[in-house]
Design a protein around this motif. Structure first.
Motif, PDB file in Angstrom:
ATOM      1  N   VAL A  54     -31.570  14.170  14.748  1.00 41.68           N
ATOM      2  CA  VAL A  54     -31.374  15.596  15.055  1.00 41.68           C
ATOM      3  C   VAL A  54     -31.834  15.895  16.485  1.00 41.68           C
ATOM      4  O   VAL A  54     -31.140  16.581  17.247  1.00 41.68           O
ATOM      5  CB  VAL A  54     -32.138  16.484  14.052  1.00 41.68           C
ATOM      6  CG1 VAL A  54     -32.056  17.955  14.463  1.00 41.68           C
ATOM      7  CG2 VAL A  54     -31.581  16.298  12.648  1.00 41.68           C
ATOM      8  N   ALA A  57     -29.359  14.593  18.894  1.00 44.13           N
ATOM      9  CA  ALA A  57     -28.164  15.434  18.955  1.00 44.13           C
ATOM     10  C   ALA A  57     -28.385  16.622  19.892  1.00 44.13           C
ATOM     11  O   ALA A  57     -27.454  17.056  20.586  1.00 44.13           O
ATOM     12  CB  ALA A  57     -27.788  15.919  17.556  1.00 44.13           C
ATOM     13  N   LEU A 156     -25.196  13.094  12.253  1.00 43.06           N
ATOM     14  CA  LEU A 156     -25.968  14.168  11.616  1.00 43.06           C
ATOM     15  C   LEU A 156     -25.725  14.205  10.105  1.00 43.06           C
ATOM     16  O   LEU A 156     -26.651  14.474   9.334  1.00 43.06           O
ATOM     17  CB  LEU A 156     -25.597  15.511  12.248  1.00 43.06           C
ATOM     18  CG  LEU A 156     -26.102  15.719  13.682  1.00 43.06           C
ATOM     19  CD1 LEU A 156     -25.488  16.974  14.281  1.00 43.06           C
ATOM     20  CD2 LEU A 156     -27.625  15.807  13.714  1.00 43.06           C
ATOM     21  N   SER A 160     -28.704  13.430   7.172  1.00 44.55           N
ATOM     22  CA  SER A 160     -29.115  14.390   6.141  1.00 44.55           C
ATOM     23  C   SER A 160     -29.326  13.725   4.789  1.00 44.55           C
ATOM     24  O   SER A 160     -30.015  14.283   3.919  1.00 44.55           O
ATOM     25  CB  SER A 160     -28.073  15.504   6.011  1.00 44.55           C
ATOM     26  OG  SER A 160     -26.883  15.031   5.380  1.00 44.55           O
ATOM     27  N   VAL A 234     -25.727  20.389   5.504  1.00 40.92           N
ATOM     28  CA  VAL A 234     -25.082  19.493   6.466  1.00 40.92           C
ATOM     29  C   VAL A 234     -23.778  18.908   5.914  1.00 40.92           C
ATOM     30  O   VAL A 234     -22.730  19.036   6.549  1.00 40.92           O
ATOM     31  CB  VAL A 234     -26.043  18.379   6.918  1.00 40.92           C
ATOM     32  CG1 VAL A 234     -25.362  17.461   7.931  1.00 40.92           C
ATOM     33  CG2 VAL A 234     -27.307  18.984   7.527  1.00 40.92           C
TER      34      VAL A 234
END
Length: 252
Positions: A54, A57, A156, A160, A234
């Motif tokens: 995360v 990102a 991502l 998750s 997500v």
């Protein structure tokens, strides 16, 4: 100033490399089966690696923005960004899926008969991510929108999964402990990354509601689903993103 975006990109790569260490750094214990001792890696999910993906990102989002603001875009920066992405959003998700497959097989009675062949499909994700990124660098059609799902979205999504296993919203963890669900997920992600399907970019070029309503709808769905779905937001938003791109295909 021209090196600032590259430094941000390297922060992305640093997070990806550190996430790999987190995936690899798993405690081991001894188990006895049929009179033989085996060394087993703990199948517990890798939560810190998810957080690092995360964070990576966020760096990946700001490196391009910084380059545009400073007007220092360069071919080197584009190549460096892809090299960082293939590690963070390709290798790391592949290793996470590898661990998830091991954990899923660990729940089965014939766990000691599982070979590398059973787990190797997880490594297709970094292979297809690398192909997708190389294709992106050469494809002039992807200046505003994407063709195929971008690798950060895949990274991502997979990041998750360990958090869904930890918090188990709506008892979804059981699906991530099913080997066939994991195999299906791997196949779908590999296909979506290289498919000739126009996908929405989240970049807003103007203030026109007509041109940006799909992006705004995606943002609204995300904000609404967070308190309801928790970390399952997500995969929900990922599915909405794919469906929305198919229903309202962007121009490329």
């Amino acid at each position: 100033m021209k090196q600032v975006p590259n430094i941000i990109t390297l922060c992305n790569l640093f997070c990806g490399a550190l996430a790999i260490i987190c995936v690899l750094h798993a405690p081991e214990f001894r188990a006895e089966f049929n009179g033989n001792e085996y060394t087993i890696t703990s199948p517990e999910p890798v939560y810190w690696a998810s957080a690092l993906v995360v964070l990576a990102a966020i760096f990946d989002f700001f490196d391009g923005m910084t380059a545009r603001l400073l007007k220092v875009q360069s071919p080197m920066g584009k190549e460096l960004d892809s090299l960082a992405d293939v590690v963070t959003f390709g290798v790391v998700p592949g290793m996470m899926l590898y661990r998830l497959l091991r954990s899923a097989y660990f729940r089965q009675p014939d766990v000691f008969d599982v070979s590398m062949v059973n787990l190797a499909p997880a490594l297709l994700v970094p292979c297809f991510a690398a192909y997708r990124l190389a294709k992106f660098n050469l494809d002039t059609r992807q200046s505003e929108n994407f063709i195929g799902v971008p690798t950060p979205a895949v990274g991502l999504l997979v990041a998750s999964f360990p958090l869904i296993l930890l918090f188990n919203p709506y008892n979804l963890a059981q699906w991530l402990q099913n080997v066939w669900v994991l195999y299906g997920t791997i196949a779908a992600l590999c296909y979506l990354m290289v498919a000739e399907i126009p996908m929405l970019s989240l970049k807003i070029k103007d203030k026109s509601l007509k041109n940006n309503w799909p992006r705004l709808l995606l943002v609204v769905l995300t904000l609404i689903s967070i308190p309801v779905l928790n970390f399952a937001t997500v995969p929900f938003v990922f599915i909405c993103y794919v469906v929305l791109s198919l229903v309202v295909p962007p121009k490329v």
